[in-house]
Design an enzyme around this catalytic site. Structure first.
Site, PDB file in Angstrom:
ATOM      1  N   SER A 216       0.853  -1.193   0.000  1.00 11.00           N
ATOM      2  CA  SER A 216       0.000   0.000   0.000  1.00 11.00           C
ATOM      3  C   SER A 216       0.885   1.238   0.000  1.00 11.00           C
ATOM      4  O   SER A 216       1.655   1.463   0.942  1.00 11.00           O
ATOM      5  CB  SER A 216      -0.895   0.010   1.240  1.00 11.00           C
ATOM      6  OG  SER A 216      -1.398   1.317   1.442  1.00 11.00           O
TER       7      SER A 216
ATOM      8  N   HIS B 176      -1.482  -1.506  -4.113  1.00 14.04           N
ATOM      9  CA  HIS B 176      -2.695  -1.070  -3.421  1.00 14.04           C
ATOM     10  C   HIS B 176      -2.671   0.451  -3.266  1.00 14.04           C
ATOM     11  O   HIS B 176      -1.726   1.016  -2.729  1.00 14.04           O
ATOM     12  CB  HIS B 176      -2.746  -1.759  -2.053  1.00 14.04           C
ATOM     13  CG  HIS B 176      -3.996  -1.524  -1.278  1.00 14.04           C
ATOM     14  ND1 HIS B 176      -5.134  -2.293  -1.450  1.00 14.04           N
ATOM     15  CD2 HIS B 176      -4.309  -0.610  -0.328  1.00 14.04           C
ATOM     16  CE1 HIS B 176      -6.080  -1.872  -0.633  1.00 14.04           C
ATOM     17  NE2 HIS B 176      -5.608  -0.840   0.063  1.00 14.04           N
TER      18      HIS B 176
ATOM     19  N   ASP C  98      -4.737   3.747  -1.920  1.00 15.72           N
ATOM     20  CA  ASP C  98      -5.795   4.160  -0.992  1.00 15.72           C
ATOM     21  C   ASP C  98      -6.316   5.543  -1.332  1.00 15.72           C
ATOM     22  O   ASP C  98      -5.588   6.533  -1.231  1.00 15.72           O
ATOM     23  CB  ASP C  98      -5.249   4.141   0.435  1.00 15.72           C
ATOM     24  CG  ASP C  98      -5.021   2.728   0.936  1.00 15.72           C
ATOM     25  OD1 ASP C  98      -5.995   1.957   0.970  1.00 15.72           O
ATOM     26  OD2 ASP C  98      -3.860   2.395   1.262  1.00 15.72           O
TER      27      ASP C  98
ATOM     28  N   MET D   8      -8.942   8.405  -0.311  1.00 14.92           N
ATOM     29  CA  MET D   8      -9.754   8.852   0.837  1.00 14.92           C
ATOM     30  C   MET D   8     -10.306  10.240   0.563  1.00 14.92           C
ATOM     31  O   MET D   8      -9.615  11.074  -0.029  1.00 14.92           O
ATOM     32  CB  MET D   8      -8.889   8.897   2.095  1.00 14.92           C
ATOM     33  CG  MET D   8      -8.173   7.593   2.398  1.00 14.92           C
ATOM     34  SD  MET D   8      -7.341   7.670   3.989  1.00 14.92           S
ATOM     35  CE  MET D   8      -6.416   6.116   3.941  1.00 14.92           C
TER      36      MET D   8
ATOM     37  N   HIS E 189      -8.492   1.152  -3.691  1.00 14.37           N
ATOM     38  CA  HIS E 189      -9.383   1.017  -2.522  1.00 14.37           C
ATOM     39  C   HIS E 189     -10.046   2.375  -2.276  1.00 14.37           C
ATOM     40  O   HIS E 189      -9.401   3.304  -1.794  1.00 14.37           O
ATOM     41  CB  HIS E 189      -8.507   0.574  -1.329  1.00 14.37           C
ATOM     42  CG  HIS E 189      -9.229   0.457  -0.034  1.00 14.37           C
ATOM     43  ND1 HIS E 189      -8.569   0.293   1.170  1.00 14.37           N
ATOM     44  CD2 HIS E 189     -10.558   0.460   0.274  1.00 14.37           C
ATOM     45  CE1 HIS E 189      -9.451   0.210   2.148  1.00 14.37           C
ATOM     46  NE2 HIS E 189     -10.657   0.319   1.637  1.00 14.37           N
TER      47      HIS E 189
ATOM     48  N   MET F  13     -12.110   4.725  -0.339  1.00 12.95           N
ATOM     49  CA  MET F  13     -12.708   5.037   0.970  1.00 12.95           C
ATOM     50  C   MET F  13     -13.403   6.381   0.822  1.00 12.95           C
ATOM     51  O   MET F  13     -12.973   7.394   1.365  1.00 12.95           O
ATOM     52  CB  MET F  13     -11.609   5.059   2.036  1.00 12.95           C
ATOM     53  CG  MET F  13     -11.133   3.666   2.418  1.00 12.95           C
ATOM     54  SD  MET F  13      -9.520   3.676   3.209  1.00 12.95           S
ATOM     55  CE  MET F  13      -8.483   3.684   1.748  1.00 12.95           C
TER      56      MET F  13
ATOM     57  N   MET G 161     -11.209  -5.331   6.142  1.00 12.92           N
ATOM     58  CA  MET G 161     -10.429  -4.321   6.864  1.00 12.92           C
ATOM     59  C   MET G 161     -10.126  -4.831   8.272  1.00 12.92           C
ATOM     60  O   MET G 161     -11.032  -5.177   9.026  1.00 12.92           O
ATOM     61  CB  MET G 161     -11.210  -3.002   6.968  1.00 12.92           C
ATOM     62  CG  MET G 161     -11.390  -2.254   5.662  1.00 12.92           C
ATOM     63  SD  MET G 161      -9.866  -1.911   4.770  1.00 12.92           S
ATOM     64  CE  MET G 161      -8.915  -0.979   5.977  1.00 12.92           C
TER      65      MET G 161
ATOM     66  N   ASP H 138      -6.464  -5.981   5.024  1.00 13.26           N
ATOM     67  CA  ASP H 138      -5.841  -4.648   4.960  1.00 13.26           C
ATOM     68  C   ASP H 138      -5.861  -3.982   6.326  1.00 13.26           C
ATOM     69  O   ASP H 138      -6.931  -3.699   6.866  1.00 13.26           O
ATOM     70  CB  ASP H 138      -6.648  -3.816   3.939  1.00 13.26           C
ATOM     71  CG  ASP H 138      -6.065  -2.434   3.687  1.00 13.26           C
ATOM     72  OD1 ASP H 138      -4.955  -2.147   4.170  1.00 13.26           O
ATOM     73  OD2 ASP H 138      -6.739  -1.645   2.988  1.00 13.26           O
TER      74      ASP H 138
HETATM   75  C1  DX5 Z   1      -5.942   2.136   5.760  1.00 13.03           C
HETATM   76  C2  DX5 Z   1      -5.612   1.693   4.369  1.00 13.03           C
HETATM   77  C3  DX5 Z   1      -4.507   0.723   4.295  1.00 13.03           C
HETATM   78  C4  DX5 Z   1      -3.208   1.201   4.886  1.00 13.03           C
HETATM   79  C5  DX5 Z   1      -2.675   0.049   5.659  1.00 13.03           C
HETATM   80  O1  DX5 Z   1      -7.159   2.772   5.790  1.00 13.03           O
HETATM   81  O2  DX5 Z   1      -6.741   1.108   3.734  1.00 13.03           O
HETATM   82  O3  DX5 Z   1      -4.333   0.212   2.975  1.00 13.03           O
HETATM   83  O4  DX5 Z   1      -2.251   1.625   3.978  1.00 13.03           O
HETATM   84  O5  DX5 Z   1      -1.557   0.460   6.347  1.00 13.03           O
HETATM   85  P1  DX5 Z   1      -0.776  -0.474   7.346  1.00 13.03           P
HETATM   86  O6  DX5 Z   1      -0.352  -1.673   6.580  1.00 13.03           O
HETATM   87  O7  DX5 Z   1       0.342   0.389   7.800  1.00 13.03           O
HETATM   88  O8  DX5 Z   1      -1.735  -0.810   8.462  1.00 13.03           O
HETATM   89 ZN    ZN Z   2      -6.386   0.116   1.784  1.00  7.20          ZN
END
Ligand code: DX5
Ligand code: ZN
Length: 220
Positions: free
Chosen positions: A6, A31, A33, A35, A64, A66, A135, A172
């Site tokens: 990620s 991956h 993210d 947001m 992903h 969010m 998650m 994740d």
């Molecule tokens: C958190 C993200 C993850 C994040 C995980 O909301 O969806 O993908 O990068 O990070 P680690 O592996 O550090 O928990």
């Molecule tokens: Zn993620």
């Protein structure tokens, strides 16, 4: 086991290099993210950055989302280069329609479950998903602690998916070498890891270590 670094924990000012390192080390997916500051209390990147990443790597992009009302955005993300688009079940009121939209637009469909969401919400969309993202932290930030109820959720999900072995079960949040083996044993087929990979002095070596840790119990 597929490993999906990620980039949330990478240096955003040197993203190209960070991606090249994990690609060379054998990453299976990248991956990404996204947001929106509403669905989760944090804001990250959007389509223009994904377009730039697309030009820099051959890795499939596992995006992903969010974000609230993800159905309004899935086509844009697919045009930007997403191979997998994962939406949160908690954010999309008409989930079946959203998943169908993702496939019709040419990507693989993913659905994410927050830690408090039971896997049974997916009962009537099992034929519409290519990936389920479990998650193991409340989404929004990297570097949080793994929530142990995840193991049972993955086992229940695997049982629900018994006659659909091709559906990926991704986990994740807080994934590290010490829980990679038990997660594989519970039925996870993709490990997403941010801080465990990009927070390490050598991200490539950390990726390789994570993969071997995930294989230890299987060999035993
Ligand atoms: C958190 C993200 C993850 C994040 C995980 O909301 O969806 O993908 O990068 O990070 P680690 O592996 O550090 O928990
Ligand atoms: Zn993620």
């Amino acid at each position: 086991m597929k490993i999906a670094p990620s980039i949330l924990s990478a240096d955003f000012a040197a993203l190209g290099e960070a991606i090249a390192r994990v690609e060379a080390a054998g990453a299976d997916l990248l991956h990404v993210d996204v947001m929106d500051g509403h669905f989760v209390p944090n804001l990250t990147i959007g389509p223009p950055v994904i377009e730039s990443i697309r030009k820099r790597t051959r890795l499939p992009l596992d995006v992903h989302l969010m974000i609230e009302e993800p159905e309004r955005w899935v086509e844009t993300y697919i045009k930007s280069g997403a191979d997998y688009v994962t939406v949160h079940v908690e954010a999309s009121a008409h989930l079946e329609r959203t998943l169908t939209l993702i496939r019709e637009a040419g990507a693989r469909s993913g659905v994410a479950l927050n830690p408090s969401t039971p896997p049974e919400v997916l009962q009537y969309v099992l034929d519409d998903v290519d990936l389920v993202l479990v998650m193991s932290v409340n989404p929004g930030f990297g570097g949080q602690s793994f929530i142990p109820t995840t193991y049972e959720k993955i086992r229940r999900l695997r049982a629900m998916l018994a006659d659909r072995p091709a559906v990926l079960v991704s986990v994740d949040g807080g994934v590290k070498a010490d829980n990679a083996g038990p997660l594989a044993q519970a039925g996870a087929t993709v490990l997403v890891a941010g801080s465990a990979i990009f927070g390490a002095p050598d991200p490539g070596a950390a990726l390789v270590a994570l993969r071997s840790a995930s294989e230890v119990l299987r060999r035993a």
